[in-house]
Design a protein around this motif. Structure first.
Motif, PDB file in Angstrom:
ATOM      1  N   PRO A   1      -8.607   8.391   8.863  1.00  0.00           N
ATOM      2  CA  PRO A   1      -8.553   7.508   7.687  1.00  0.00           C
ATOM      3  C   PRO A   1      -8.302   8.241   6.375  1.00  0.00           C
ATOM      4  CG  PRO A   1     -10.397   6.927   9.106  1.00  0.00           C
ATOM      5  CD  PRO A   1      -9.860   8.227   9.619  1.00  0.00           C
ATOM      6  N   ALA A   2      -8.526   9.570   6.348  1.00  0.00           N
ATOM      7  CA  ALA A   2      -8.262  10.334   5.126  1.00  0.00           C
ATOM      8  C   ALA A   2      -6.785  10.302   4.747  1.00  0.00           C
ATOM      9  CB  ALA A   2      -8.729  11.779   5.293  1.00  0.00           C
ATOM     10  N   LYS A   3      -5.932   9.950   5.692  1.00  0.00           N
ATOM     11  CA  LYS A   3      -4.497   9.878   5.414  1.00  0.00           C
ATOM     12  C   LYS A   3      -4.105   8.603   4.675  1.00  0.00           C
ATOM     13  CE  LYS A   3      -2.846  12.645   9.352  1.00  0.00           C
ATOM     14  NZ  LYS A   3      -1.962  12.636  10.545  1.00  0.00           N
ATOM     15  N   LEU A   4      -5.039   7.676   4.538  1.00  0.00           N
ATOM     16  CA  LEU A   4      -4.696   6.365   4.001  1.00  0.00           C
ATOM     17  C   LEU A   4      -4.133   6.418   2.587  1.00  0.00           C
ATOM     18  CD1 LEU A   4      -7.463   3.940   5.297  1.00  0.00           C
ATOM     19  CD2 LEU A   4      -4.994   3.582   5.423  1.00  0.00           C
ATOM     20  N   THR A   5      -4.693   7.255   1.732  1.00  0.00           N
ATOM     21  CA  THR A   5      -4.247   7.278   0.335  1.00  0.00           C
ATOM     22  C   THR A   5      -2.771   7.622   0.231  1.00  0.00           C
ATOM     23  OG1 THR A   5      -6.457   7.861  -0.452  1.00  0.00           O
ATOM     24  CG2 THR A   5      -4.623   8.301  -1.930  1.00  0.00           C
ATOM     25  N   LEU A   6      -2.345   8.682   0.906  1.00  0.00           N
ATOM     26  CA  LEU A   6      -0.928   9.051   0.876  1.00  0.00           C
ATOM     27  C   LEU A   6      -0.080   8.051   1.651  1.00  0.00           C
ATOM     28  CD1 LEU A   6      -0.860  12.949   1.199  1.00  0.00           C
ATOM     29  CD2 LEU A   6      -0.369  11.545  -0.797  1.00  0.00           C
ATOM     30  N   ALA A   7      -0.636   7.499   2.733  1.00  0.00           N
ATOM     31  CA  ALA A   7       0.115   6.516   3.510  1.00  0.00           C
ATOM     32  C   ALA A   7       0.453   5.301   2.661  1.00  0.00           C
ATOM     33  CB  ALA A   7      -0.692   6.111   4.738  1.00  0.00           C
ATOM     34  N   ILE A   8      -0.497   4.868   1.851  1.00  0.00           N
ATOM     35  CA  ILE A   8      -0.247   3.703   1.001  1.00  0.00           C
ATOM     36  C   ILE A   8       0.838   4.002  -0.027  1.00  0.00           C
ATOM     37  CG2 ILE A   8      -1.285   2.283  -0.827  1.00  0.00           C
ATOM     38  CD1 ILE A   8      -3.837   2.252   0.929  1.00  0.00           C
ATOM     39  N   GLU A   9       0.871   5.213  -0.563  1.00  0.00           N
ATOM     40  CA  GLU A   9       1.937   5.558  -1.511  1.00  0.00           C
ATOM     41  C   GLU A   9       3.302   5.494  -0.842  1.00  0.00           C
ATOM     42  OE1 GLU A   9       1.579   5.948  -4.870  1.00  0.00           O
ATOM     43  OE2 GLU A   9      -0.423   5.241  -4.322  1.00  0.00           O
ATOM     44  N   GLU A  10       3.380   5.944   0.407  1.00  0.00           N
ATOM     45  CA  GLU A  10       4.652   5.870   1.119  1.00  0.00           C
ATOM     46  C   GLU A  10       5.017   4.423   1.450  1.00  0.00           C
ATOM     47  OE1 GLU A  10       8.067   7.139   3.586  1.00  0.00           O
ATOM     48  OE2 GLU A  10       7.219   7.350   1.585  1.00  0.00           O
ATOM     49  N   LEU A  11       4.028   3.620   1.794  1.00  0.00           N
ATOM     50  CA  LEU A  11       4.298   2.203   2.041  1.00  0.00           C
ATOM     51  C   LEU A  11       4.711   1.484   0.756  1.00  0.00           C
ATOM     52  CD1 LEU A  11       1.382   1.486   4.531  1.00  0.00           C
ATOM     53  CD2 LEU A  11       3.826   1.477   5.079  1.00  0.00           C
ATOM     54  N   LEU A  12       4.085   1.857  -0.362  1.00  0.00           N
ATOM     55  CA  LEU A  12       4.509   1.299  -1.649  1.00  0.00           C
ATOM     56  C   LEU A  12       5.954   1.682  -1.951  1.00  0.00           C
ATOM     57  CD1 LEU A  12       1.307   1.931  -3.791  1.00  0.00           C
ATOM     58  CD2 LEU A  12       2.340  -0.306  -3.374  1.00  0.00           C
ATOM     59  N   ARG A  13       6.313   2.919  -1.626  1.00  0.00           N
ATOM     60  CA  ARG A  13       7.692   3.359  -1.826  1.00  0.00           C
ATOM     61  C   ARG A  13       8.643   2.573  -0.936  1.00  0.00           C
ATOM     62  NH1 ARG A  13      11.928   4.984   1.307  1.00  0.00           N
ATOM     63  NH2 ARG A  13      10.402   5.909   2.728  1.00  0.00           N
ATOM     64  N   ALA A  14       8.367   2.520   0.350  1.00  0.00           N
ATOM     65  CA  ALA A  14       9.304   1.949   1.309  1.00  0.00           C
ATOM     66  C   ALA A  14       9.415   0.433   1.197  1.00  0.00           C
ATOM     67  CB  ALA A  14       8.891   2.332   2.729  1.00  0.00           C
ATOM     68  N   TYR A  15       8.318  -0.214   0.788  1.00  0.00           N
ATOM     69  CA  TYR A  15       8.299  -1.669   0.710  1.00  0.00           C
ATOM     70  C   TYR A  15       8.176  -2.145  -0.732  1.00  0.00           C
ATOM     71  CZ  TYR A  15       7.867  -1.758   5.785  1.00  0.00           C
ATOM     72  OH  TYR A  15       8.099  -1.610   7.142  1.00  0.00           O
ATOM     73  N   GLY A  16       8.915  -1.498  -1.633  1.00  0.00           N
ATOM     74  CA  GLY A  16       8.980  -1.993  -3.005  1.00  0.00           C
ATOM     75  C   GLY A  16       9.340  -3.469  -2.988  1.00  0.00           C
ATOM     76  N   ALA A  17       8.579  -4.286  -3.695  1.00  0.00           N
ATOM     77  CA  ALA A  17       8.696  -5.733  -3.497  1.00  0.00           C
ATOM     78  C   ALA A  17       9.221  -6.510  -4.700  1.00  0.00           C
ATOM     79  CB  ALA A  17       7.328  -6.304  -3.105  1.00  0.00           C
ATOM     80  N   VAL A  18       9.251  -5.878  -5.871  1.00  0.00           N
ATOM     81  CA  VAL A  18       9.413  -6.665  -7.104  1.00  0.00           C
ATOM     82  C   VAL A  18      10.746  -6.381  -7.793  1.00  0.00           C
ATOM     83  CG1 VAL A  18       8.426  -7.133  -9.376  1.00  0.00           C
ATOM     84  CG2 VAL A  18       6.916  -6.703  -7.421  1.00  0.00           C
ATOM     85  N   THR A  19      11.375  -7.434  -8.275  1.00  0.00           N
ATOM     86  CA  THR A  19      12.513  -7.322  -9.182  1.00  0.00           C
ATOM     87  C   THR A  19      12.103  -7.894 -10.532  1.00  0.00           C
ATOM     88  OG1 THR A  19      14.162  -7.522  -7.412  1.00  0.00           O
ATOM     89  CG2 THR A  19      14.893  -8.020  -9.652  1.00  0.00           C
ATOM     90  N   THR A  20      12.136  -7.060 -11.555  1.00  0.00           N
ATOM     91  CA  THR A  20      11.907  -7.539 -12.921  1.00  0.00           C
ATOM     92  C   THR A  20      13.239  -7.505 -13.674  1.00  0.00           C
ATOM     93  OG1 THR A  20      11.269  -5.302 -13.618  1.00  0.00           O
ATOM     94  CG2 THR A  20       9.497  -6.827 -12.986  1.00  0.00           C
ATOM     95  N   TYR A  21      13.210  -7.900 -14.926  1.00  0.00           N
ATOM     96  CA  TYR A  21      14.468  -8.069 -15.665  1.00  0.00           C
ATOM     97  C   TYR A  21      14.364  -7.497 -17.070  1.00  0.00           C
ATOM     98  CZ  TYR A  21      15.299 -11.290 -11.837  1.00  0.00           C
ATOM     99  OH  TYR A  21      15.433 -11.823 -10.588  1.00  0.00           O
TER     100      TYR A  21
END
Length: 375
Positions: free
Chosen positions: A246-266
Motif C-alpha cells: 500500500p505504500a505505493k499508493l501515493t505515487l500510483a495515484i499521481e500516475e493515474l491522475l496523469r493517465a486519466y486526466g479528465a477535465v477540459t477547461t477553457y
C-alpha cells in the motif's frame, strides 16, 4: 475504450486544431492537444484569460465570477494569497478522519454484498458528503445537490443549466446570509472574514467562491475516483501490486491522475496572436484538454502504459497561477478512497455481464462501474 479515442486524436490531428462544437452551448474552440503548448496557455493569463470561462453567470444574464477561478491578474493573485493557506496540505491532512469516516460508511453499505455500482454508490456521493460537511450543510441535501450537479455539468439542455444556475445561486446566497446571522465553524463562515483591498469580501465574492467550490469540488473528484477504480478493476495485476504494498499508493495515484486526466477547461483569447502557427483572434475560445495532454506521445514515453513508478509532473490540476485550489484535498480524498476500498474488499473486478459507459464531455467520467468480488 476512451484512451483509444485519445490516441486517435494525437495520431490524426495537428497540435492545435479547431473543433466546431466543443464549447458549452455548442460553439467552437481551438483545441490544444500538446502538453507543452498547453503549459504556455496556462502560463499566459493576459493573452488567454480565464474570465467568464465557465459561462454560469452569462447563462443567467449576469457578470459575477467564480472565485478565484475566473479572476485574473492582481485580483486573482491577491485572492489566492488569502486562500492558499486555507487549502494548504497540512490543513487538508487535518480532515483525514472526517474523510475516512465518510468513505468507510459508504463502503459499509455494499462490502458484504459482493457487488456494487461503484459510481452511484461511492464515487458520486463521497465528495458530496465531504462538501456538505465543509460547508456546514445538512447531509439530507445530497439528492438536491446531485440533481444540480447533473444539470450544471452533464446536460446539453441549456434551459436545465439556466434553471440549475438560478437555483444554486439562491441556495448559496441563503446559506451565506444564514452564516452572517449565525456563524458556524465552516468554509462559508470563514469567507465572511476574508479581505480584498483591505475590505471584507463582498457578498458577490463570497457567493462566487462558494459556487466555485460547488462545481469544482464535486464532479472532478467523482470523475477521478471512478476512472481510477475502473483501471484497477480492469488490471488485476496492478490491483494486486497495490494490495501487496500500500505504500505505493501515493505515487500510483499521481500516475493515474496523469493517465486519466479528465477535465477540459477553457480560455478566451484577448488579442490577435500567432500561436505556434495558428492565427487566433480576440474572443476565440481555447479548449484545454488535460485528457489529451495526459496521453501526449511527445510528452510521455509510451503514454498509454500505466507505470506506478513514473513520478509524472502532470497537468491534471492545471499549471501556473491557476493551479487547482483544491488539489490537496482532492489528493487526500483519492488516496483515502483507494486505501479504504483495498482494505475493505477482497480483489474486485468488472462485472463482465454489464457495460461500462463513459461520458465524453468537458469532464470525462465513468457513468456506471459495476464491480464484483467474492464474499
Amino acid at each position: 475504450m476512451y484512451e483509444t479515442k485519445l490516441a486517435h486524436v494525437h495520431a490524426t490531428t495537428p497540435p492545435i486544431f479547431w473543433c466546431p462544437n466543443i464549447y458549452p452551448g455548442g460553439t467552437g474552440a481551438w483545441v490544444v492537444r500538446r502538453s507543452e503548448y498547453l503549459k504556455e496557455v496556462y502560463a499566459d493569463d493576459d493573452l488567454f484569460t480565464k474570465k467568464g470561462f465557465s459561462g454560469f453567470a452569462q447563462f443567467i444574464g449576469e457578470d459575477w465570477s467564480l472565485v478565484p477561478t475566473e479572476l485574473t491578474g492582481e485580483p486573482h493573485a491577491q485572492v489566492r494569497r488569502t486562500l492558499n493557506p486555507v487549502f494548504a496540505p497540512a490543513k487538508m491532512f487535518s480532515l483525514d478522519d472526517m474523510v475516512r469516516n465518510r468513505a468507510r460508511s459508504l463502503i459499509a453499505t455494499f462490502k458484504d454484498r459482493g457487488h456494487c455500482d461503484f459510481v452511484s454508490e461511492f464515487a458520486v456521493p463521497f465528495p458530496v458528503t465531504i462538501f456538505l460537511d465543509l460547508f456546514g450543510l445538512d447531509q439530507s441535501q445530497i439528492p438536491q445537490f446531485l440533481s444540480w450537479e447533473h444539470d450544471l455539468l452533464h446536460t446539453t439542455d441549456m434551459n436545465a443549466r439556466i434553471k440549475a444556475t438560478h437555483e444554486v445561486k439562491k441556495y448559496l446566497l441563503d446559506a451565506i446570509q444564514a452564516r452572517r446571522e449565525n456563524p458556524k465553524d465552516d468554509l462559508i463562515t470563514y469567507a465572511l472574514d476574508y479581505e480584498f483591498d483591505g475590505k471584507p469580501w463582498t457578498n458577490e465574492m463570497v457567493y462566487g467562491y462558494c459556487f466555485n467550490l460547488f462545481v469544482g469540488g464535486l464532479d472532478t473528484v467523482t470523475a477521478n475516483i471512478g476512472l481510477h477504480l475502473y483501471h484497477l478493476a480492469a488490471h488485476a495485476e496492478q490491483q494486486a501490486e497495490l494490495r501487496a504494498d500500500p505504500a505505493k499508493l501515493t505515487l500510483a495515484i499521481e500516475e493515474l491522475l496523469r493517465a486519466y486526466g479528465a477535465v477540459t477547461t477553457y480560455r478566451t483569447v484577448t488579442r490577435e496572436v500567432d500561436f505556434h502557427g495558428v492565427k487566433m483572434l480576440p474572443g476565440d475560445k481555447v479548449a484545454m484538454s488535460t485528457s489529451l495532454a495526459a496521453r501526449d506521445p511527445e510528452a510521455w514515453d509510451h503514454p498509454d502504459e500505466i507505470r506506478f513508478d513514473r513520478k509524472p509532473s502532470h497537468l491534471t490540476f492545471g499549471s501556473s497561477s491557476h493551479r487547482c485550489l483544491g488539489m490537496h484535498l482532492a489528493r487526500r480524498e483519492l488516496l483515502i478512497a483507494m486505501q479504504e476500498m483495498l482494505a475493505s474488499l477482497p480483489a474486485f473486478e468488472l462485472d463482465k455481464s454489464q457495460p461500462v459507459p463513459f461520458w465524453m464531455g468537458s469532464i470525462i467520467q465513468v457513468r456506471k462501474l459495476p464491480l464484483v468480488w467474492q464474499v
